[in-house]
Every structure is written in C-alpha cells, then in structure tokens.
Design an enzyme around this catalytic site. Structure first.
Site, short mmCIF file in Angstrom:
data_model
loop_
_atom_site.label_atom_id
_atom_site.label_comp_id
_atom_site.label_asym_id
_atom_site.label_seq_id
_atom_site.Cartn_x
_atom_site.Cartn_y
_atom_site.Cartn_z
N LYS A 126 0.87 -1.18 0.00
CA LYS A 126 0.00 0.00 0.00
C LYS A 126 0.90 1.23 0.00
CE LYS A 126 -4.28 -1.73 1.49
NZ LYS A 126 -4.65 -1.90 2.90
N HIS A 129 2.01 7.02 2.28
CA HIS A 129 1.50 8.34 1.91
C HIS A 129 1.69 9.36 3.03
CE1 HIS A 129 -2.15 7.73 4.28
NE2 HIS A 129 -2.19 6.51 3.77
N HIS A 132 1.14 8.79 6.72
CA HIS A 132 2.08 8.03 7.55
C HIS A 132 3.16 8.91 8.15
CE1 HIS A 132 0.67 4.62 4.90
NE2 HIS A 132 0.41 4.19 6.12
N1 ARG Z 1 -0.13 -1.20 9.96
C1 ARG Z 1 -1.07 -0.49 10.74
C2 ARG Z 1 -1.75 0.58 9.91
O1 ARG Z 1 -1.19 1.09 8.97
C3 ARG Z 1 -0.47 0.16 11.95
C4 ARG Z 1 0.15 -0.80 12.91
C5 ARG Z 1 0.16 -0.26 14.30
N2 ARG Z 1 0.85 -1.08 15.22
C6 ARG Z 1 0.32 -2.13 15.87
N3 ARG Z 1 1.09 -2.80 16.68
N4 ARG Z 1 -0.92 -2.47 15.70
O2 ARG Z 1 -2.87 0.95 10.23
#
Ligand code: ARG
Length: 568
Positions: A126, A129, A132
C-alpha cells in the site's frame, strides 16, 4: 544542581515532609521579572502551620536568610519571590552546560530501563503516503528523546505485512499476473500492487466467489504453502525497498522490522493460553473474548476458518516483546482511530493476568490534511510521502538560490533544510491536534519554522568560526548580566525540563517549542550585544554563551530527527 532545584531544596528545609518532586512542582516562573525569577506560593502550608499564607511567606524569607545564589529573596503577599544573582546564575548554568557539551540537558532517568518505541508501521503493498508522516516522525523523535535520557531503546517497525488483503493480492496476481504486470511491479511496485488490489476489490462485487478465493489464499499463506509464501515475500521485498527510500531521506533506522507476519507461527500459543484461561467463547464458529463487561465491544480472536486477526497478532507481539526485551515501557505510536483496538487489546492482556499490560502505551495523534483537500487512499487520491519530501527539497533549493548563491554543498543543505522543515512543522503542535500541511508555513525562513531554527544554529556556527580566541568557561561572567544575555541563559536552563516533559508526555512538541524560543532569545541577544568585539573579556563571555546555545540548538534539532547544517 540548577537554580530551580536549589529553590526546591530550600522549601524542603522549611518543611521536611514535602518531597523534591512536590517542591519542584510548587515553583512558578512569574510572568514578569519584577516578581522574581522563581516564585513559590505558600497557600499549601496555611492549614498545617495555622497561619495566613502571607505570614508564612514572610517567615520563610526570614528563615532562609541571605544566599549567594540569590540577589534577594522577598515575600510579596502569599508568595516567596526569588531573584537570582545574575552573575552567579550565568556562571553556574554556562559552566555546567559547557562541560556537558552535546549531552547538555540529558539526565540518567532512563538508566537500566528498556523502552520499546514502535512507529511508522506502514502496510505492505500500500502507498507510503503523507498520512504516515505522523507516526513516522513523532515516533522517531520519541525514540531519540528516550535514548537521550539514557533508556535502552528498541525501535520497531511493526509492518502490516499480513492479513486477508494478502490473500486478495495473491489471488489477483494468480488471475492477472502477466509478464507485463510482473515487469510493471518490479519497476513501480506500490502503485502497481495498489492497482491490482483496487481492481480485485471492484471485481469482488460482481464475483462474490473472489472473496472465498482470497480467503483461501490467505489460509494457504498461513499454512506455509510454497507459492503463496514466495509471492508474499516478493510483495514485501519490493514494498520495503520503497519504504526504505523514505526512511533514508529522514535518516531513520529501525532495530527491528518484526511486523505482523513475524508472529504468524506464534498464534497457536496465544490461542492456547486464552483457552487455558477460559477467555475464549464460541460465536458462530469464531472465537471471541467478551469485553462488554469492561465497556468495549467483543474482540474476535480467530475467524471460523481458523485464520487470525490483527488483534491476535498484536497480543502475540506484546507477549514476544515482554519475553525478549523485558520492557519497562512498550510504546505504540499509532493514530487515534485505533484507540478502540488498543483498549480492547490491553484489556485482553490484562484479563490474561499480565500486569505489564499497563506498561503498554498507545501514543495517538490526530490527522494531517493538505491545503487542497483531505487525504483519501481508497479513492486513489494518494499523496506519496516521498513526493512531498522531494517537493520540499525542490522548493528549498529555489529559496537558497535566491538568498545565497555561493553556498557550498547546496544540494545537501537543501535536503537538510527541506526535510528538516517538514519534520519541524509536523512536530510543532500538540500531537492530538489535527493539522493542515501548508507549504508557506513549512518553508518560511522567518517565524516559528525549521529553517529559522536551523538558520540560527548556522549563525552560531559562523560566529564560532570567526572566534580568534579560545572558547572556555573561564570568563568574566559579569559581562552576561544584561537583560538579553540573562534571558538566553534562563532559556538554556530550561532545556532539561523541556526534554523531560517531552519524554513524560510523549510530546516532542515541548522540544520543538523550546528550540524555537531559544533561537528567538539568541537572535535578540545577537542584535543587542555585538559578539566579535575588540574587548577580549566581553568577546570571550559572549562567545561562551554562543557556544552553549550552539550545543543546545544542535541537541534539540537532532532530538526532533532533523539535521543541523553548519552553513546556510
Ligand atoms: N499497519 C497499521 C496501519 O497502517 C499500523 C500498525 C500499528 N501497530 C500495531 N502494533 N498495531 O494501520
């Protein structure tokens, strides 16, 4: 010991039942210097000593008597006001800061404690962007601040590299993965993978069976099917290559990229522990932990087809981290929309009987939007973070070209300033506030911006280069008792507190605000008090002050994750 601590100590001598922390908290900085440099209100003692606060204030002044650190100590109504001896103050603060150099303002609060800072954590395949940017930069700064304070820190990128969307991607690839597509993915991975993903999503509406196929492939991936694994690794690898380009631009490194997939083989253990502790209930074939009694919706831990979920992997991750790092704190820098997820997850760990559940902190933040409309990934209106950084560098190059045509290393400086400006703007406000990304505000060399602070730092570097005397802490401190010098020295004294506040509240903006105000005070001093002058005593004293400001600015700039160019 700084002056604030000295004041606190005096109060402990007056009343030995208060602790140093309590005493420190009582101390106020008066808004106006006629009321002293520090003030302590005495209301708190009134009940205990059965006297009016004003009488107590007067008694305390009597009791303390004269001290060399203070020009005078006087009571004003219920307050005890302390006026520091400016020469003594300058000497104390500057000698200490000069000696501490790059470590000025740091303390050893973190000694012997391990803190995990998890941040950035984008999703594979993905776009990386502009949305982030927040976790990436807030997390990076928090990581630096904790490290600065002596904590043993571990930075983790919990990559979103697992989950049903990979079933969709694999299935899409199996359907449409022509050699041309492979080629396109190699060249331009994220946009091409995103296209596949969007196409699959769209087609799912006409072909409901695609949903099952995706589920099938995700299951295969979990079961270790060779082809599914190979495709997944490839998606992960090409995506990481892209993410790393952005991390390199920011100078960010992670100690670990253990993302969601890392925990896939640790699921059975988690399910078993939950079963053992009688926490799992069947719900139409799925397994859930009931949380309604605790004020949250129930959490699905395992779907009816046996596959696990985001929250399951997060439970496994927390358990693994506790076992591997025995953390004192486990910090997650993740946006506010995931609050419920983290609340549920923490409650489950608590119900499992792990007290450390409450050492896990969700550091959340508001959203960022762009001037020309909000962000939306799903509709394909994506603004890539890398493009924002490139544009920042481009615009900075233009500005530098207008201002200073004979700067060496123009390209490097433009990069440091352009990216630094973006970082500074990102960390300027309270993190929970939503904010609008504005180019004009970000790149201005005036006002409260990154370039302004970096420029002030470069100014101190240039002054130090011009110095034709040795800079040491053996100077005539009475030179530094004028208002402008004193104000700079007071700011210097405040650095330690700014860093401590930032760490305690997980708020880098304490440091951002601090360095911009130090830069402003220094510039006032610079305009009022010529530094490179004939009189050697004056020059030496002012250069010492410049040197200390130089170290503090550099330390502060770096705590935000910015670079500090020496020439601009
Ligand atoms: N990958 C997730 C997102 O982009 C965020 C991860 C956050 N960290 C976790 N340990 N859940 O929404």
């Amino acid at each position: 010991m700084d002056f604030k601590e000295k004041v606190a100590e005096l109060f402990i001598q007056v009343d030995n039942e208060i602790t140093l922390d309590e005493a420190l908290q009582m101390i106020e900085i008066p808004p106006n210097q006629d009321m002293g440099d520090y003030a302590v209100p005495c209301f708190k003692f009134a009940k205990k000593y059965k006297k009016s606060p004003a009488m107590i204030a007067a008694d305390i002044v009597q009791k303390i008597g004269n001290l060399e650190e203070f020009e005078k100590i006087e009571s004003a109504g219920p307050y005890v006001n302390f006026f520091v001896d400016k020469k003594h103050f300058a000497e104390k603060i500057l000698k200490q800061a000069f000696q501490e150099k790059e470590k000025c303002g740091s303390t050893n609060v973190g000694q012997g404690k391990t803190v995990i800072v998890e941040f950035s954590s984008p999703n594979i395949a993905k776009p990386f962007h502009i949305g982030h940017i927040r976790s990436t930069l807030i997390g990076n700064s928090i990581h630096k601040i904790y490290t600065y304070l002596g904590y043993n820190t571990v930075s983790i990128n919990h990559l979103g590299d697992y989950g049903t969307q990979f079933g969709m991607l694999i299935s899409a690839y199996k359907k449409w993965g022509t050699p041309e597509i492979v080629d396109a993915i190699e060249k331009n991975p994220i946009p091409e993978l995103l296209k596949l993903y969007i196409k699959y999503n769209a087609e799912m509406e006409q072909h409901p069976e695609y949903k099952d196929e995706a589920r099938y492939w995700f299951k295969e991936l979990e079961n270790g099917d060779e082809e599914a694994q190979r495709l997944w690794s490839w998606f992960r690898e090409v995506s990481l290559k892209e993410f790393n380009r952005v991390y390199d631009m920011f100078g960010i490194k992670f100690d670990s990229y253990a993302g969601e997939s890392f925990y896939s083989d640790k699921m059975p253990e988690i399910i078993a522990e939950l079963e053992d502790k009688c926490l799992l209930k069947d719900s139409e074939g799925a397994k859930v932990v009931e949380l309604q009694d605790h004020g949250f919706t129930d959490a699905v831990i395992q779907k009816s087809d046996g596959s696990t979920l985001y929250v399951t992997r997060d439970i496994a991750a927390a358990m693994y981290r506790k076992k591997t790092y025995d953390f004192y704190k486990n910090i997650y820098v993740v946006g506010a929309p995931q609050k419920l997820h983290f609340d549920q997850w923490r409650k489950i760990i608590d119900l499992m009987g792990h007290e450390w559940a409450y050492d896990c902190v969700h550091v959340m933040f508001g959203t960022v939007s762009l001037e020309d409309g909000t962000l939306s990934t799903r509709k394909g209106r994506v603004v890539f973070l890398e493009d924002v950084l490139k544009k920042a560098i481009e615009k900075t190059t233009e500005i530098i070209n207008e201002r200073n045509t004979n700067l060496e290393n123009k390209e490097l400086v433009a990069k440091q300033v352009g990216i630094g400006a973006v970082i500074f703007q990102e960390l300027f406000n309270n993190r929970i506030k939503d904010y609008m990304f504005s180019w004009d505000k970000t790149l201005s060399f005036e006002g409260e911006t990154g370039p302004y602070v970096q420029y002030t730092y470069a100014r101190t570097c240039s002054l130090l280069r011009k110095a034709d005397v040795e800079i040491d802490a053996d100077v005539d401190f009475s030179v530094l008792t004028d208002k402008e010098s004193f104000n700079v020295i007071r700011k210097i004294e405040g650095f330690k507190q700014a860093v401590l506040d930032a760490h305690e509240k997980y708020e880098p903006f304490f440091v951002t605000r601090y360095i911009v105000s130090l830069a402003q005070e220094f510039n006032r001093f610079y305009h009022e008090c010529p530094i490179i002058v004939e009189d050697v005593e004056v020059k030496k004293a002012r250069l010492l002050l410049t040197k200390v400001v130089n170290s503090v600015l550099k330390a502060g700039i770096e705590l935000l994750g910015m670079e500090a160019p020496e020439k601009m």
